[in-house]
Design an enzyme around this catalytic site. Structure first.
Site, PDB file in Angstrom:
ATOM      1  N   GLY A 135      43.946  42.607  39.525  1.00 52.24           N
ATOM      2  CA  GLY A 135      45.008  41.412  40.061  1.00 52.24           C
ATOM      3  C   GLY A 135      45.593  40.989  38.525  1.00 52.24           C
TER       4      GLY A 135
ATOM      5  CG  LEU B  14      42.453  41.939  44.220  1.00 51.30           C
ATOM      6  CD1 LEU B  14      42.273  42.932  44.944  1.00 51.30           C
ATOM      7  CD2 LEU B  14      43.809  42.352  43.552  1.00 51.30           C
TER       8      LEU B  14
ATOM      9  CE1 TYR C   2      43.399  29.369  36.558  1.00 56.00           C
ATOM     10  CE2 TYR C   2      43.750  29.232  38.790  1.00 56.00           C
ATOM     11  CZ  TYR C   2      43.398  28.575  37.551  1.00 56.00           C
ATOM     12  OH  TYR C   2      43.520  27.189  37.498  1.00 56.00           O
TER      13      TYR C   2
ATOM     14  CB  SER D 298      50.814  41.336  37.632  1.00 58.76           C
ATOM     15  OG  SER D 298      50.607  41.282  39.054  1.00 58.76           O
ATOM     16  CB  THR D 299      51.197  36.587  38.829  1.00 59.12           C
ATOM     17  OG1 THR D 299      50.346  36.625  40.165  1.00 59.12           O
ATOM     18  CG2 THR D 299      52.440  37.506  39.090  1.00 59.12           C
TER      19      THR D 299
ATOM     20  CE1 TYR E 285      42.657  26.877  48.479  1.00 58.05           C
ATOM     21  CE2 TYR E 285      40.243  27.051  48.472  1.00 58.05           C
ATOM     22  CZ  TYR E 285      41.563  27.600  48.015  1.00 58.05           C
ATOM     23  OH  TYR E 285      41.599  28.677  47.347  1.00 58.05           O
TER      24      TYR E 285
ATOM     25  CG  ASP F  57      46.218  48.457  48.619  1.00 63.66           C
ATOM     26  OD1 ASP F  57      45.460  47.526  48.170  1.00 63.66           O
ATOM     27  OD2 ASP F  57      46.158  48.965  49.871  1.00 63.66           O
TER      28      ASP F  57
ATOM     29  CD  GLU G 210      53.383  41.951  41.071  1.00 61.51           C
ATOM     30  OE1 GLU G 210      54.444  41.719  41.636  1.00 61.51           O
ATOM     31  OE2 GLU G 210      52.366  41.062  40.774  1.00 61.51           O
TER      32      GLU G 210
END
Length: 387
Positions: A47, A138, A52, A49-50, A233, A110, A74
């Site tokens: 995970g 993720l 954290y 690419s963006t 949350y 995936d 992506e």
């Protein structure tokens, strides 16, 4: 083509390649300025690419000098449709890393699937031998299990409906929203997607393939937040998944203690990400929190948080953890003086005064930065190559 932001609800459906590159460049500069000895040297970021995950990869590479293998899911550009910001972020990171002599490869697929796990193991064996850190970051809305079952996560409470103030970012109106209670099936499905089962699957696969170094560190990310957001949350469906994530960290450490593997959950600060912006009530809390923390000069973004994780919390003589063994990067957010001021503002906030009592501009600045927009040194009137 000229790329402009097109926002629908809590998502922007366009991304600017040069803006994403500028975002990565700034994060790299911050990490370089805080470089530290003693960090891992071969890091797998699941995970990457963006948010954290990207900040973790940048911190590992530029604050610690690590070779990094990233896993992302992506979309490439197609025709006049831009790629996703994570695709442009990763392309920029790999380009910078190559210029700086750092190993950086990325697998696009995936992460929940066996095929991507197998591909990652193959690359590790061929290029790195073994990894000494695994970051699990993720944030997916659904997961397809090995037997083909598709699990969908939901943003609901557990046990009872919850009504509280919320900010409609489309209309700029503050009003009450009611979040319904999830069914047991929805809770279980959310845990399947956002809990620690896949994290454990990754660690099992990596250990069985003998690509984990002795004393490997693995970390996954969570959030607790204030009592205000507990129903949606901490005690909601997401909270049930994060509880399972924590329990998985304990199990991973126990299962592989003979190899010295240590699994941690890092409880991070509230920040605008593609995942968090979708949660009702939360954007309003974020915007009030931003105002308070900025006034106290203790506000951090993803890169500041992850550099602090690497250099001050985790890779030190003794990891700085709470009574449950969790790393706490939310320590400044949860300070008594910060929360007291946030709650005082929360009690007063309305549609009419939101721009006075909350950092609305700061929220939107962070939101647009996620997609490569809003950087003062990028000319958004120029044609850019999106393919």
């Amino acid at each position: 083509m000229v790329v402009e932001p097109k926002v629908k609800g809590f998502i922007c459906i366009t991304a600017h390649p040069e803006g994403c590159k500028e975002s990565v460049k700034r994060q790299i500069a911050y990490a370089k300025a805080h470089a530290k000895e003693g960090c891992p040297k071969k890091v797998l970021v699941i995970g990457s690419s963006t948010g954290y995950g990207l900040a973790s990869r940048i911190s590992a590479a530029y604050a610690g000098g690590a070779a990094t293998l990233g896993i992302m899911f992506e979309r490439r550009a197609s025709g006049k449709r831009t790629a996703t910001p994570g695709f442009y972020n990763t392309r920029a990171f790999e380009s910078f890393a190559q210029e700086d002599g750092l190993y950086a490869k990325t697998i696009n697929g995936d992460a929940f699937s066996k095929e991507i796990k197998d591909e990652a193991i193959r690359v590790i064996k061929e290029d790195l031998g073994k990894v000494d850190m695994v970051v699990y970051s993720l944030a997916a809305p659904r997961r397809t299990a090995a037997d083909g079952t598709v699990y969908q996560s939901v943003l609901k409470t557990t046990g009872y409906a919850f009504t509280e103030k919320s900010w409609n970012v489309d209309t700029d109106v503050v009003s009450e929203v009611t979040i319904p209670s999830a069914t047991q099936e929805e809770v279980e499905s959310t845990v399947k997607v956002m809990g620690g089962e896949d994290w454990m699957d990754w660690m099992d696969a990596l250990k069985e393939a003998d690509v984990l170094a002795d004393e490997t560190v693995t970390v996954a990310y969570s959030y607790i937040g204030p009592e205000l957001t507990y129903p949606v949350y901490n005690q909601g469906t997401i909270g049930m998944a994060k509880k399972h994530l924590y329990e998985s960290s304990v199990k991973i450490t126990e299962k592989y203690k003979d190899a010295g593997v240590k699994a941690y959950v890092s409880v991070n600060k509230a920040l605008v990400t593609q995942a968090s912006s979708a949660i009702p009530i939360v954007p309003l809390y974020f915007s009030v929190l931003y105002k308070v923390m900025k006034e106290k000069s203790i506000h951090e973004g993803c890169i500041e948080q992850m550099v602090r994780l690497f250099t001050e919390k985790l890779f030190v003589d003794a990891p700085v953890v709470d009574e449950k063994g969790q790393l706490r990067l939310d320590d400044w957010e949860m300070r008594e003086d910060v929360q007291k001021e946030v709650m005082e503002l929360w009690a007063q906030i309305t549609t009419e005064n939101i721009r006075t009592l909350a950092d609305v501009d700061g929220y939107w600045e962070d939101f647009y930065h996620l997609f490569g927009f809003g950087f003062d040194n990028v000319d958004y009137t120029q044609d850019v190559e999106v393919l």
